[in-house]
Design a protein around this motif. Sequence first.
Motif, PDB file in Angstrom:
ATOM      1  N   ASN A 161       0.437  -2.993   6.030  1.00  0.00           N
ATOM      2  CA  ASN A 161       0.830  -3.971   7.031  1.00  0.00           C
ATOM      3  C   ASN A 161       2.340  -3.868   7.197  1.00  0.00           C
ATOM      4  OD1 ASN A 161       2.237  -6.120   5.360  1.00  0.00           O
ATOM      5  ND2 ASN A 161       0.248  -6.066   4.331  1.00  0.00           N
ATOM      6  N   TRP A 162       2.882  -4.589   8.176  1.00  0.00           N
ATOM      7  CA  TRP A 162       4.314  -4.498   8.472  1.00  0.00           C
ATOM      8  C   TRP A 162       5.151  -5.493   7.681  1.00  0.00           C
ATOM      9  CZ3 TRP A 162       5.554  -0.116  10.328  1.00  0.00           C
ATOM     10  CH2 TRP A 162       4.721   0.550  11.221  1.00  0.00           C
ATOM     11  N   GLU A 163       4.529  -6.417   6.965  1.00  0.00           N
ATOM     12  CA  GLU A 163       5.275  -7.455   6.259  1.00  0.00           C
ATOM     13  C   GLU A 163       5.564  -7.129   4.792  1.00  0.00           C
ATOM     14  OE1 GLU A 163       2.534  -8.481   8.321  1.00  0.00           O
ATOM     15  OE2 GLU A 163       4.098  -8.623   9.841  1.00  0.00           O
ATOM     16  N   ASN A 164       4.706  -6.317   4.153  1.00  0.00           N
ATOM     17  CA  ASN A 164       4.835  -6.061   2.718  1.00  0.00           C
ATOM     18  C   ASN A 164       4.732  -4.572   2.409  1.00  0.00           C
ATOM     19  OD1 ASN A 164       4.748  -8.926   1.809  1.00  0.00           O
ATOM     20  ND2 ASN A 164       2.746  -8.817   2.790  1.00  0.00           N
ATOM     21  N   ASP A 165       5.539  -4.148   1.427  1.00  0.00           N
ATOM     22  CA  ASP A 165       5.477  -2.752   0.987  1.00  0.00           C
ATOM     23  C   ASP A 165       4.209  -2.493   0.200  1.00  0.00           C
ATOM     24  OD1 ASP A 165       8.080  -2.583   1.901  1.00  0.00           O
ATOM     25  OD2 ASP A 165       8.976  -2.284  -0.078  1.00  0.00           O
ATOM     26  N   LEU A 166       3.629  -1.336   0.396  1.00  0.00           N
ATOM     27  CA  LEU A 166       2.658  -0.795  -0.546  1.00  0.00           C
ATOM     28  C   LEU A 166       3.501   0.125  -1.422  1.00  0.00           C
ATOM     29  CD1 LEU A 166      -0.304  -0.896  -1.277  1.00  0.00           C
ATOM     30  CD2 LEU A 166      -0.686   1.038   0.220  1.00  0.00           C
TER      31      LEU A 166
ATOM     32  N   ILE B 240      18.198   3.672  -5.741  1.00  0.00           N
ATOM     33  CA  ILE B 240      16.833   3.300  -5.380  1.00  0.00           C
ATOM     34  C   ILE B 240      16.263   2.338  -6.423  1.00  0.00           C
ATOM     35  CG2 ILE B 240      14.475   4.152  -5.099  1.00  0.00           C
ATOM     36  CD1 ILE B 240      15.750   6.770  -4.066  1.00  0.00           C
ATOM     37  N   LYS B 241      15.788   1.204  -5.933  1.00  0.00           N
ATOM     38  CA  LYS B 241      15.106   0.242  -6.798  1.00  0.00           C
ATOM     39  C   LYS B 241      13.618   0.192  -6.485  1.00  0.00           C
ATOM     40  CE  LYS B 241      19.138  -2.720  -7.519  1.00  0.00           C
ATOM     41  NZ  LYS B 241      20.146  -1.931  -6.892  1.00  0.00           N
ATOM     42  N   THR B 242      13.274   0.190  -5.183  1.00  0.00           N
ATOM     43  CA  THR B 242      11.873   0.182  -4.762  1.00  0.00           C
ATOM     44  C   THR B 242      11.675   1.127  -3.586  1.00  0.00           C
ATOM     45  OG1 THR B 242      12.189  -1.646  -3.207  1.00  0.00           O
ATOM     46  CG2 THR B 242      11.530  -2.236  -5.464  1.00  0.00           C
ATOM     47  N   VAL B 243      10.504   1.736  -3.549  1.00  0.00           N
ATOM     48  CA  VAL B 243      10.119   2.616  -2.447  1.00  0.00           C
ATOM     49  C   VAL B 243       8.720   2.192  -2.027  1.00  0.00           C
ATOM     50  CG1 VAL B 243       9.626   4.986  -1.731  1.00  0.00           C
ATOM     51  CG2 VAL B 243      11.503   4.533  -3.331  1.00  0.00           C
ATOM     52  N   GLY B 244       8.520   2.037  -0.726  1.00  0.00           N
ATOM     53  CA  GLY B 244       7.210   1.627  -0.242  1.00  0.00           C
ATOM     54  C   GLY B 244       6.901   2.204   1.119  1.00  0.00           C
ATOM     55  N   VAL B 245       5.693   1.930   1.553  1.00  0.00           N
ATOM     56  CA  VAL B 245       5.248   2.324   2.885  1.00  0.00           C
ATOM     57  C   VAL B 245       4.625   1.094   3.536  1.00  0.00           C
ATOM     58  CG1 VAL B 245       3.019   3.194   2.042  1.00  0.00           C
ATOM     59  CG2 VAL B 245       3.909   4.017   4.216  1.00  0.00           C
ATOM     60  N   ARG B 246       4.865   0.933   4.829  1.00  0.00           N
ATOM     61  CA  ARG B 246       4.259  -0.143   5.619  1.00  0.00           C
ATOM     62  C   ARG B 246       3.634   0.486   6.854  1.00  0.00           C
ATOM     63  NH1 ARG B 246       8.609  -5.170   5.446  1.00  0.00           N
ATOM     64  NH2 ARG B 246       9.249  -4.861   3.284  1.00  0.00           N
ATOM     65  N   GLY B 247       2.658  -0.198   7.427  1.00  0.00           N
ATOM     66  CA  GLY B 247       2.016   0.410   8.576  1.00  0.00           C
ATOM     67  C   GLY B 247       1.069  -0.480   9.324  1.00  0.00           C
ATOM     68  N   SER B 248       0.388   0.160  10.270  1.00  0.00           N
ATOM     69  CA  SER B 248      -0.404  -0.560  11.264  1.00  0.00           C
ATOM     70  C   SER B 248      -1.845  -0.837  10.856  1.00  0.00           C
ATOM     71  CB  SER B 248      -0.390   0.223  12.583  1.00  0.00           C
ATOM     72  OG  SER B 248      -0.955   1.508  12.405  1.00  0.00           O
TER      73      SER B 248
ATOM     74  N   MET C 106      -5.928   9.304   1.691  1.00  0.00           N
ATOM     75  CA  MET C 106      -4.643   9.612   2.267  1.00  0.00           C
ATOM     76  C   MET C 106      -3.619   9.634   1.148  1.00  0.00           C
ATOM     77  SD  MET C 106      -3.195   9.861   5.311  1.00  0.00           S
ATOM     78  CE  MET C 106      -1.542  10.374   5.529  1.00  0.00           C
ATOM     79  N   ARG C 107      -2.782  10.641   1.148  1.00  0.00           N
ATOM     80  CA  ARG C 107      -1.693  10.723   0.174  1.00  0.00           C
ATOM     81  C   ARG C 107      -0.373  10.829   0.929  1.00  0.00           C
ATOM     82  NH1 ARG C 107      -1.020  11.524  -5.152  1.00  0.00           N
ATOM     83  NH2 ARG C 107       0.803  12.655  -5.884  1.00  0.00           N
ATOM     84  N   PHE C 108       0.523   9.888   0.655  1.00  0.00           N
ATOM     85  CA  PHE C 108       1.865   9.914   1.217  1.00  0.00           C
ATOM     86  C   PHE C 108       2.810  10.437   0.150  1.00  0.00           C
ATOM     87  CE2 PHE C 108      -0.103   6.344   3.568  1.00  0.00           C
ATOM     88  CZ  PHE C 108       0.070   6.812   4.858  1.00  0.00           C
ATOM     89  N   VAL C 109       3.628  11.415   0.518  1.00  0.00           N
ATOM     90  CA  VAL C 109       4.630  11.985  -0.379  1.00  0.00           C
ATOM     91  C   VAL C 109       5.969  11.893   0.334  1.00  0.00           C
ATOM     92  CG1 VAL C 109       5.355  14.020  -1.677  1.00  0.00           C
ATOM     93  CG2 VAL C 109       2.912  13.570  -1.335  1.00  0.00           C
ATOM     94  N   LEU C 110       6.965  11.281  -0.324  1.00  0.00           N
ATOM     95  CA  LEU C 110       8.248  11.024   0.325  1.00  0.00           C
ATOM     96  C   LEU C 110       9.398  11.589  -0.496  1.00  0.00           C
ATOM     97  CD1 LEU C 110       9.745   9.560   2.647  1.00  0.00           C
ATOM     98  CD2 LEU C 110       9.859   7.561   1.136  1.00  0.00           C
ATOM     99  N   ASP C 111      10.234  12.398   0.175  1.00  0.00           N
ATOM    100  CA  ASP C 111      11.449  12.937  -0.418  1.00  0.00           C
ATOM    101  C   ASP C 111      12.563  11.918  -0.194  1.00  0.00           C
ATOM    102  OD1 ASP C 111      13.968  14.203  -0.778  1.00  0.00           O
ATOM    103  OD2 ASP C 111      13.156  16.151  -0.209  1.00  0.00           O
ATOM    104  N   VAL C 112      13.105  11.379  -1.279  1.00  0.00           N
ATOM    105  CA  VAL C 112      14.181  10.382  -1.202  1.00  0.00           C
ATOM    106  C   VAL C 112      15.465  10.918  -1.831  1.00  0.00           C
ATOM    107  CG1 VAL C 112      12.575   8.434  -1.185  1.00  0.00           C
ATOM    108  CG2 VAL C 112      13.467   9.271  -3.359  1.00  0.00           C
ATOM    109  N   SER C 113      15.578  12.229  -1.967  1.00  0.00           N
ATOM    110  CA  SER C 113      16.692  12.840  -2.691  1.00  0.00           C
ATOM    111  C   SER C 113      18.050  12.587  -2.054  1.00  0.00           C
ATOM    112  CB  SER C 113      16.455  14.344  -2.867  1.00  0.00           C
ATOM    113  OG  SER C 113      16.322  14.985  -1.615  1.00  0.00           O
ATOM    114  N   GLN C 114      18.086  12.191  -0.790  1.00  0.00           N
ATOM    115  CA  GLN C 114      19.354  11.920  -0.112  1.00  0.00           C
ATOM    116  C   GLN C 114      19.770  10.455  -0.184  1.00  0.00           C
ATOM    117  OE1 GLN C 114      21.157  14.558   1.047  1.00  0.00           O
ATOM    118  NE2 GLN C 114      19.488  15.722   0.131  1.00  0.00           N
ATOM    119  N   VAL C 115      19.030   9.643  -0.942  1.00  0.00           N
ATOM    120  CA  VAL C 115      19.288   8.202  -1.024  1.00  0.00           C
ATOM    121  C   VAL C 115      19.742   7.844  -2.436  1.00  0.00           C
ATOM    122  CG1 VAL C 115      18.298   5.907  -0.703  1.00  0.00           C
ATOM    123  CG2 VAL C 115      17.494   7.811   0.703  1.00  0.00           C
TER     124      VAL C 115
END
Length: 98
Positions: free
Chosen positions: A26-31, A13-21, A1-10
């Motif tokens: 998981n919902w507690e910590n960023d990947l 930025i210090k950190t960018v992560g994904v959380r999930g089910s 799985m590859r996640f690609v995120l456009d953050v150009s409107q933010v």
Amino acid sequence: MRFVLDVSQVDNIKTVGVRGSNSPLNWENDLEMKPIFADSIYAIDVTFVTGYLGAEIKFVINGQFELQQKANRRFAFDTTRDTTVYNAVFDQLKTIKQ
């Protein structure tokens, strides 16, 4: 799985992560996602070992969840490809076509 995120409107930025089910998410910590183009595009490759056909996720910038008070993003694994690619814009539910 590859996640690609456009953050150009933010900004700031210090950190960018994904959380999930589903593990390894998981919902507690960023990947942590890594910049592809600083301040605009971040990405991460994730290997899921699961019997599920999909998962729920939210992206996180500087420890703050996107889509506050809105439903989680949902995706299904593309069983016709080796790698499923999920392209998104931070804090917008629409996904970007490949």
